[in-house]
Design a protein around this motif. Structure first.
Motif, PDB file in Angstrom:
ATOM      1  N   UNK A   1     -49.228  63.546  -9.214  1.00 27.08           N
ATOM      2  CA  UNK A   1     -49.384  64.685  -8.303  1.00 27.08           C
ATOM      3  C   UNK A   1     -50.818  65.205  -8.389  1.00 27.08           C
ATOM      4  N   UNK A   2     -51.747  64.430  -7.844  1.00 22.32           N
ATOM      5  CA  UNK A   2     -53.162  64.787  -7.951  1.00 22.32           C
ATOM      6  C   UNK A   2     -53.634  65.672  -6.825  1.00 22.32           C
ATOM      7  N   UNK A   3     -52.897  65.720  -5.745  1.00 22.98           N
ATOM      8  CA  UNK A   3     -53.291  66.576  -4.636  1.00 22.98           C
ATOM      9  C   UNK A   3     -52.061  67.196  -4.011  1.00 22.98           C
ATOM     10  N   UNK A   4     -52.200  68.401  -3.519  1.00 20.87           N
ATOM     11  CA  UNK A   4     -51.081  69.082  -2.891  1.00 20.87           C
ATOM     12  C   UNK A   4     -51.035  68.669  -1.433  1.00 20.87           C
ATOM     13  N   UNK A   5     -49.912  68.161  -0.977  1.00 19.27           N
ATOM     14  CA  UNK A   5     -49.884  67.632   0.370  1.00 19.27           C
ATOM     15  C   UNK A   5     -48.506  67.558   0.987  1.00 19.27           C
ATOM     16  N   UNK A   6     -48.308  66.515   1.781  1.00 15.45           N
ATOM     17  CA  UNK A   6     -47.103  66.415   2.594  1.00 15.45           C
ATOM     18  C   UNK A   6     -46.611  64.978   2.651  1.00 15.45           C
ATOM     19  N   UNK A   7     -45.354  64.851   3.036  1.00 14.19           N
ATOM     20  CA  UNK A   7     -44.792  63.537   3.309  1.00 14.19           C
ATOM     21  C   UNK A   7     -44.817  63.345   4.817  1.00 14.19           C
ATOM     22  N   UNK A   8     -45.185  62.163   5.249  1.00 14.31           N
ATOM     23  CA  UNK A   8     -45.240  61.890   6.685  1.00 14.31           C
ATOM     24  C   UNK A   8     -44.233  60.841   7.049  1.00 14.31           C
TER      25      UNK A   8
ATOM     26  N   UNK B   1     -29.941  57.475   5.621  1.00 11.36           N
ATOM     27  CA  UNK B   1     -30.337  58.650   6.401  1.00 11.36           C
ATOM     28  C   UNK B   1     -30.476  59.880   5.511  1.00 11.36           C
ATOM     29  N   UNK B   2     -29.551  60.053   4.560  1.00 12.74           N
ATOM     30  CA  UNK B   2     -29.617  61.186   3.646  1.00 12.74           C
ATOM     31  C   UNK B   2     -30.850  61.133   2.767  1.00 12.74           C
ATOM     32  N   UNK B   3     -31.165  59.938   2.272  1.00  9.58           N
ATOM     33  CA  UNK B   3     -32.349  59.784   1.431  1.00  9.58           C
ATOM     34  C   UNK B   3     -33.615  60.029   2.240  1.00  9.58           C
ATOM     35  N   UNK B   4     -33.657  59.523   3.460  1.00 13.82           N
ATOM     36  CA  UNK B   4     -34.824  59.744   4.316  1.00 13.82           C
ATOM     37  C   UNK B   4     -35.042  61.234   4.578  1.00 13.82           C
ATOM     38  N   UNK B   5     -33.978  61.960   4.868  1.00 16.37           N
ATOM     39  CA  UNK B   5     -34.089  63.412   5.096  1.00 16.37           C
ATOM     40  C   UNK B   5     -34.668  64.119   3.877  1.00 16.37           C
ATOM     41  N   UNK B   6     -34.200  63.754   2.704  1.00 16.01           N
ATOM     42  CA  UNK B   6     -34.695  64.393   1.478  1.00 16.01           C
ATOM     43  C   UNK B   6     -36.155  64.037   1.232  1.00 16.01           C
ATOM     44  N   UNK B   7     -36.517  62.785   1.446  1.00 17.66           N
ATOM     45  CA  UNK B   7     -37.916  62.379   1.265  1.00 17.66           C
ATOM     46  C   UNK B   7     -38.828  63.158   2.208  1.00 17.66           C
TER      47      UNK B   7
END
Length: 100
Positions: free
Chosen positions: A93-100, A16-22
């Protein structure tokens, strides 16, 4: 877009902690897939003593097969920035974006 797979199970505080950070990483483009190891016997047998486990998924379109590249498990004490630095070794890091 790259896909990171997190093998986890319900009630795993490290997972859960790793998922939150990701989910807080916004400077690297990737989709996050959570795989509950309790839903498949092969996942449970492989990862029951190892979770959380991270992989980078590389799909091969011609064969519709999935190739998983292991990502070393970060320390539970690693902050979001340290986790981001680890992921940059695997995801350009080829594009600036988001984690979903």
């Amino acid at each position: 877009m790259k896909r990171i797979i997190l093998y986890s199970k319900p009630g795993c505080h490290l997972c859960e902690g790793l998922q939150e950070k990701l989910e807080q990483i916004t400077s690297i483009s990737f989709n996050l897939e959570i795989r509950d190891i309790t839903t498949r016997e092969d996942w449970f047998a492989a990862y029951q003593y190892e979770i959380p486990v991270l992989f980078l998924s590389n799909h091969r379109d011609t064969e519709n097969a999935e190739e998983l590249q292991p990502i070393p498990r970060p320390s539970p004490r690693a902050n979001v920035r340290q986790l981001e630095q680890l992921l940059l070794k695997y995801i350009p890091n080829t594009e600036k974006n988001h984690a979903e």
